[in-house]
Design a protein around this motif. Structure first.
Motif, PDB file in Angstrom:
ATOM      1  N   GLN A   1       0.842  -1.183   0.000  1.00  0.00           N
ATOM      2  CA  GLN A   1       0.000   0.000   0.000  1.00  0.00           C
ATOM      3  C   GLN A   1       0.880   1.237   0.000  1.00  0.00           C
ATOM      4  N   GLY A   2       0.377   2.278  -0.636  1.00  0.00           N
ATOM      5  CA  GLY A   2       1.116   3.522  -0.682  1.00  0.00           C
ATOM      6  C   GLY A   2       0.195   4.712  -0.869  1.00  0.00           C
ATOM      7  N   GLN A   3       0.781   5.889  -0.780  1.00  0.00           N
ATOM      8  CA  GLN A   3      -0.005   7.101  -0.929  1.00  0.00           C
ATOM      9  C   GLN A   3      -0.245   7.460  -2.388  1.00  0.00           C
ATOM     10  N   VAL A   4       0.514   6.854  -3.280  1.00  0.00           N
ATOM     11  CA  VAL A   4       0.356   7.053  -4.713  1.00  0.00           C
ATOM     12  C   VAL A   4       0.382   5.687  -5.379  1.00  0.00           C
ATOM     13  N   VAL A   5      -0.644   5.376  -6.162  1.00  0.00           N
ATOM     14  CA  VAL A   5      -0.755   4.077  -6.801  1.00  0.00           C
ATOM     15  C   VAL A   5      -1.090   4.242  -8.273  1.00  0.00           C
ATOM     16  N   GLU A   6      -0.241   3.683  -9.139  1.00  0.00           N
ATOM     17  CA  GLU A   6      -0.475   3.728 -10.577  1.00  0.00           C
ATOM     18  C   GLU A   6      -1.187   2.462 -11.049  1.00  0.00           C
ATOM     19  N   SER A   7      -1.906   2.598 -12.147  1.00  0.00           N
ATOM     20  CA  SER A   7      -2.548   1.460 -12.774  1.00  0.00           C
ATOM     21  C   SER A   7      -2.727   1.746 -14.255  1.00  0.00           C
ATOM     22  N   GLY A   8      -3.061   0.716 -15.017  1.00  0.00           N
ATOM     23  CA  GLY A   8      -3.360   0.883 -16.419  1.00  0.00           C
ATOM     24  C   GLY A   8      -2.287   0.411 -17.376  1.00  0.00           C
ATOM     25  N   GLY A   9      -1.155  -0.006 -16.847  1.00  0.00           N
ATOM     26  CA  GLY A   9      -0.099  -0.492 -17.710  1.00  0.00           C
ATOM     27  C   GLY A   9      -0.449  -1.845 -18.296  1.00  0.00           C
ATOM     28  N   GLY A  10       0.353  -2.261 -19.254  1.00  0.00           N
ATOM     29  CA  GLY A  10       0.122  -3.542 -19.885  1.00  0.00           C
ATOM     30  C   GLY A  10       0.903  -3.689 -21.163  1.00  0.00           C
ATOM     31  N   LEU A  11       0.532  -4.688 -21.931  1.00  0.00           N
ATOM     32  CA  LEU A  11       1.166  -4.978 -23.209  1.00  0.00           C
ATOM     33  C   LEU A  11       0.321  -4.408 -24.336  1.00  0.00           C
ATOM     34  N   VAL A  12       0.968  -3.703 -25.244  1.00  0.00           N
ATOM     35  CA  VAL A  12       0.264  -3.097 -26.359  1.00  0.00           C
ATOM     36  C   VAL A  12       1.139  -3.158 -27.605  1.00  0.00           C
ATOM     37  N   GLN A  13       0.515  -3.254 -28.761  1.00  0.00           N
ATOM     38  CA  GLN A  13       1.254  -3.266 -30.012  1.00  0.00           C
ATOM     39  C   GLN A  13       1.693  -1.862 -30.405  1.00  0.00           C
ATOM     40  N   PRO A  14       2.765  -1.744 -31.167  1.00  0.00           N
ATOM     41  CA  PRO A  14       3.145  -0.424 -31.679  1.00  0.00           C
ATOM     42  C   PRO A  14       1.977   0.241 -32.386  1.00  0.00           C
ATOM     43  N   GLY A  15       1.820   1.530 -32.125  1.00  0.00           N
ATOM     44  CA  GLY A  15       0.708   2.276 -32.685  1.00  0.00           C
ATOM     45  C   GLY A  15      -0.535   2.265 -31.818  1.00  0.00           C
ATOM     46  N   GLY A  16      -0.538   1.446 -30.789  1.00  0.00           N
ATOM     47  CA  GLY A  16      -1.681   1.349 -29.906  1.00  0.00           C
ATOM     48  C   GLY A  16      -1.703   2.431 -28.850  1.00  0.00           C
ATOM     49  N   SER A  17      -2.687   2.333 -27.956  1.00  0.00           N
ATOM     50  CA  SER A  17      -2.885   3.341 -26.921  1.00  0.00           C
ATOM     51  C   SER A  17      -3.085   2.705 -25.556  1.00  0.00           C
ATOM     52  N   LEU A  18      -2.709   3.443 -24.533  1.00  0.00           N
ATOM     53  CA  LEU A  18      -2.967   3.082 -23.153  1.00  0.00           C
ATOM     54  C   LEU A  18      -3.276   4.346 -22.371  1.00  0.00           C
ATOM     55  N   ARG A  19      -4.065   4.194 -21.333  1.00  0.00           N
ATOM     56  CA  ARG A  19      -4.344   5.296 -20.422  1.00  0.00           C
ATOM     57  C   ARG A  19      -3.932   4.879 -19.014  1.00  0.00           C
ATOM     58  N   LEU A  20      -2.951   5.560 -18.473  1.00  0.00           N
ATOM     59  CA  LEU A  20      -2.484   5.294 -17.131  1.00  0.00           C
ATOM     60  C   LEU A  20      -3.226   6.165 -16.129  1.00  0.00           C
ATOM     61  N   SER A  21      -3.484   5.608 -14.963  1.00  0.00           N
ATOM     62  CA  SER A  21      -4.144   6.341 -13.899  1.00  0.00           C
ATOM     63  C   SER A  21      -3.273   6.346 -12.655  1.00  0.00           C
ATOM     64  N   CYS A  22      -3.369   7.401 -11.907  1.00  0.00           N
ATOM     65  CA  CYS A  22      -2.633   7.556 -10.659  1.00  0.00           C
ATOM     66  C   CYS A  22      -3.609   8.025  -9.594  1.00  0.00           C
ATOM     67  N   ALA A  23      -3.787   7.213  -8.573  1.00  0.00           N
ATOM     68  CA  ALA A  23      -4.666   7.550  -7.462  1.00  0.00           C
ATOM     69  C   ALA A  23      -3.813   7.936  -6.261  1.00  0.00           C
ATOM     70  N   ALA A  24      -4.060   9.107  -5.732  1.00  0.00           N
ATOM     71  CA  ALA A  24      -3.277   9.618  -4.616  1.00  0.00           C
ATOM     72  C   ALA A  24      -4.136   9.763  -3.373  1.00  0.00           C
ATOM     73  N   SER A  25      -3.580   9.385  -2.240  1.00  0.00           N
ATOM     74  CA  SER A  25      -4.269   9.575  -0.970  1.00  0.00           C
ATOM     75  C   SER A  25      -3.936  10.922  -0.348  1.00  0.00           C
ATOM     76  N   VAL A  26      -3.049  11.667  -0.990  1.00  0.00           N
ATOM     77  CA  VAL A  26      -2.759  13.041  -0.590  1.00  0.00           C
ATOM     78  C   VAL A  26      -3.486  13.974  -1.535  1.00  0.00           C
ATOM     79  N   ARG A  27      -3.862  15.125  -1.042  1.00  0.00           N
ATOM     80  CA  ARG A  27      -4.649  16.045  -1.843  1.00  0.00           C
ATOM     81  C   ARG A  27      -3.804  16.789  -2.857  1.00  0.00           C
ATOM     82  N   ILE A  28      -4.414  17.062  -3.987  1.00  0.00           N
ATOM     83  CA  ILE A  28      -3.765  17.830  -5.041  1.00  0.00           C
ATOM     84  C   ILE A  28      -4.312  19.246  -5.006  1.00  0.00           C
ATOM     85  N   PHE A  29      -3.431  20.187  -4.778  1.00  0.00           N
ATOM     86  CA  PHE A  29      -3.794  21.592  -4.761  1.00  0.00           C
ATOM     87  C   PHE A  29      -3.298  22.260  -6.038  1.00  0.00           C
ATOM     88  N   SER A  30      -3.721  23.485  -6.231  1.00  0.00           N
ATOM     89  CA  SER A  30      -3.286  24.212  -7.417  1.00  0.00           C
ATOM     90  C   SER A  30      -1.773  24.376  -7.450  1.00  0.00           C
TER      91      SER A  30
END
Length: 116
Positions: free
Chosen positions: A1-30
């Motif tokens: 467990q951590g305060q910042v956790v990434e997800s969305g990685g994986g295997l993709v072919q060249p030319g393909g797309s992925l969307r990575l997400s990052c969930a933080a337990s600390v607040r994001i301010f301006s």
């Protein structure tokens, strides 16, 4: 467990797309700087994309026009949309949140592999 956790990685072919997400337990301010870094085997960790405290977005030359960083401050989420992926994009991708003086937060990373 951590305060910042990434997800969305994986295997993709060249030319393909992925969307990575990052969930933080600390607040994001301006004033919070949010960024994505990546590290390929045998190479240094490099900055991929960043949103500054002023809301400006910066991208590495190698991903300019292909990647897009965004964030949802209210829900403490950071995203990286990756299009037109190339084999050289293969790396572990890390989410980073940096506050002015209070902290520098890193996730454990998510593997992105762009196959032959």
């Amino acid at each position: 467990q951590g305060q910042v956790v990434e997800s969305g990685g994986g295997l993709v072919q060249p030319g393909g797309s992925l969307r990575l997400s990052c969930a933080a337990s600390v607040r994001i301010f301006s004033s919070t700087v949010t960024a994505w870094y990546r590290q390929a085997p045998g190479k240094q960790r490099e900055l991929v994309a960043r949103i500054t405290s002023g809301g400006h977005k910066n991208y590495a030359d190698s991903v300019q026009g292909r990647f897009s960083i965004s964030r949802d401050n209210a829900n403490s989420m950071v995203y990286l949309q990756m299009d037109s992926l190339k084999p050289e994009d293969t790396a572990v991708y890390y989410c980073n949140l940096k506050k002015g003086s209070s902290g520098d937060y890193w996730g454990q990373g998510t593997q992105v592999t762009v196959s032959s």
